[in-house]
Design an enzyme around this catalytic site. Structure first.
Site, PDB file in Angstrom:
ATOM      1  CB  CYS A  14       6.596 -10.556   3.832  1.00 47.96           C
ATOM      2  SG  CYS A  14       7.856 -10.136   5.032  1.00 47.96           S
ATOM      3  N   PRO A  15       8.750  -8.926   1.781  1.00 50.20           N
ATOM      4  CG  PRO A  15      10.943  -8.038   1.539  1.00 50.20           C
ATOM      5  CD  PRO A  15      10.020  -9.162   1.060  1.00 50.20           C
TER       6      PRO A  15
END
Length: 85
Positions: A14-15
């Site tokens: 993430c992201p």
């Protein structure tokens, strides 16, 4: 429409999975299927939210062990017409 386009984002954290999915969706023609595979557990939340916010369709979401897969259909653009004069 042809076959689905596959995006393998395994190993990214993430992201990055959601950012790369967004970029891929922006480049697709309406109605095209995109299959995304990733291993980041946050993608189970982030990608469905992205799809909903973009107005695209989450056709399928699967989990096999630590691998997540999403099948997304790029939204068909609505036919906007100019109002009559």
């Amino acid at each position: 429409m042809g076959d689905a386009i596959h995006l393998d984002l395994s190993g990214l954290k993430c992201p990055l999975p959601v950012l790369r999915t967004r970029k891929a969706l922006r480049g697709l023609a309406p109605g095209t299927l995109l299959t995304v595979t990733c291993t980041d557990p946050m993608a189970a939340i982030d990608i469905p939210n992205l799809v909903r916010e973009a107005g695209d369709v989450l056709v399928r979401q699967d989990r096999k062990s630590t691998t997540l897969s999403f099948t997304i259909r790029k939204a068909v653009a609505e036919n906007h017409q100019d109002p009559p004069h």
